[in-house]
Write an enzyme that holds these catalytic residues in place. Sequence first.
Site, PDB file in Angstrom:
ATOM      1  N   GLN A 128     -10.050  -3.506  -4.186  1.00 20.58           N
ATOM      2  CA  GLN A 128     -11.378  -3.032  -3.821  1.00 20.58           C
ATOM      3  C   GLN A 128     -12.364  -3.262  -4.960  1.00 20.58           C
ATOM      4  OE1 GLN A 128     -12.547  -1.645  -0.762  1.00 20.58           O
ATOM      5  NE2 GLN A 128     -14.447  -2.136  -1.828  1.00 20.58           N
TER       6      GLN A 128
ATOM      7  N   ARG B  55       0.878  -1.170   0.000  1.00 26.19           N
ATOM      8  CA  ARG B  55       0.000   0.000   0.000  1.00 26.19           C
ATOM      9  C   ARG B  55       0.913   1.217   0.000  1.00 26.19           C
ATOM     10  NH1 ARG B  55      -5.387   1.553   3.334  1.00 26.19           N
ATOM     11  NH2 ARG B  55      -6.151   0.184   1.714  1.00 26.19           N
TER      12      ARG B  55
ATOM     13  N   ARG C 192     -13.663  -8.535   0.590  1.00 25.41           N
ATOM     14  CA  ARG C 192     -12.238  -8.266   0.389  1.00 25.41           C
ATOM     15  C   ARG C 192     -11.431  -9.543   0.660  1.00 25.41           C
ATOM     16  NH1 ARG C 192     -10.236  -3.120   0.831  1.00 25.41           N
ATOM     17  NH2 ARG C 192      -8.300  -4.153   0.186  1.00 25.41           N
TER      18      ARG C 192
ATOM     19  N   ASP D 240     -17.423   7.221  -2.169  1.00 30.95           N
ATOM     20  CA  ASP D 240     -16.261   7.091  -1.295  1.00 30.95           C
ATOM     21  C   ASP D 240     -16.158   8.378  -0.492  1.00 30.95           C
ATOM     22  OD1 ASP D 240     -13.907   6.239  -0.111  1.00 30.95           O
ATOM     23  OD2 ASP D 240     -12.684   6.369  -1.921  1.00 30.95           O
TER      24      ASP D 240
ATOM     25  N   CYS E 268     -16.594   1.827  -0.184  1.00 35.31           N
ATOM     26  CA  CYS E 268     -15.420   1.028   0.161  1.00 35.31           C
ATOM     27  C   CYS E 268     -15.016   1.174   1.623  1.00 35.31           C
ATOM     28  CB  CYS E 268     -14.262   1.367  -0.765  1.00 35.31           C
ATOM     29  SG  CYS E 268     -13.651   3.060  -0.622  1.00 35.31           S
TER      30      CYS E 268
ATOM     31  N   HIS F  14      -7.091   1.225  -6.937  1.00 34.92           N
ATOM     32  CA  HIS F  14      -7.357   0.304  -5.827  1.00 34.92           C
ATOM     33  C   HIS F  14      -8.024  -0.947  -6.411  1.00 34.92           C
ATOM     34  CE1 HIS F  14      -7.787  -1.138  -1.900  1.00 34.92           C
ATOM     35  NE2 HIS F  14      -8.549  -0.206  -1.342  1.00 34.92           N
TER      36      HIS F  14
END
Length: 308
Positions: free
Chosen positions: A137, A107, A293, A226, A265, A134
Amino acid sequence: MRHFLSLSDAGGEGLRAILDAAHAMKAARAGRPHGAPDEAAPLAGRVLAAIFEKPSTRTRLSFEIAMRQLGGDTITLAAGDLQLGRGETIPDTARVMSRMVDCVMLRARRHADLEAFAAAASVPVVNGLTDRSHPCQAVADLMTVEERLGRPVFGTRWAWLGDGNNVAHSLIEAAGLMGFALRLGVPEGYDPDPAILAEARARGAAVELARDAFRAVEGADVVATDTWVSMGDDGAEARARAMRPFQVGPMLMAAARPTAIFLHCLPAHRGAEVVDDVIDGPQSAVWDEAENRIHGQKAILRWLFGAL
């Protein structure tokens, strides 16, 4: 050797295989404790190094549980625990870690750093979130919608509300690979990267921008949003003012299809990008999305090792 830096690394065929495997693995685990390994334990003996330059809840938990269920192990490291990009170059760190672990999840604050790490690594590298995208996700989002619909996402219509950020970029990419239409409701000045839009459209993706939130969600099967201010963003007050007309509330959801699914998310800023009545309401799939996930990342890891 495979990397998963973006959805395009898998392509449409690989992404379909990942989703099919995720659905099957989730169904096979029904009723089992989260820490119990899968019967096949397909990654037994493998070690994942998970590196975080930004804080994480879902990504950290889901990768650790994913590897445990696959029969492998995880070493989780904060960037401050390493010499990454400070006393040691990113490529040198990648070369060292490649001699000690079987896969790396990173990340990163900058997508360019992820690419530099992957270019030097001799083991698979996974994008756990960057400023550009991402993809993990997006896999969970696709899986969740397919669960709710009971069919593939091909031919569906999705709406995105708010900032044209990294999650939006991955959904734009997904639209081109999986054949669904995507309309992004974004205020002026917060558009997604035009190069990512152009690339998706070149694949035949039906992706368009809208400046009106109701226009964006009209007839949508999926409504996604988001947080308005992501980690590292500047100008929080100006962003909030610009995004306010794109808040997801009951009236906005009513403009979508009656069966529309709401995605976020997480973490959510309740009362900002979404109100309680929506995120806690019957159309919300955010808790399934968070759980998925795990299953999506299990499938990604298996794909990386050629175990699909």
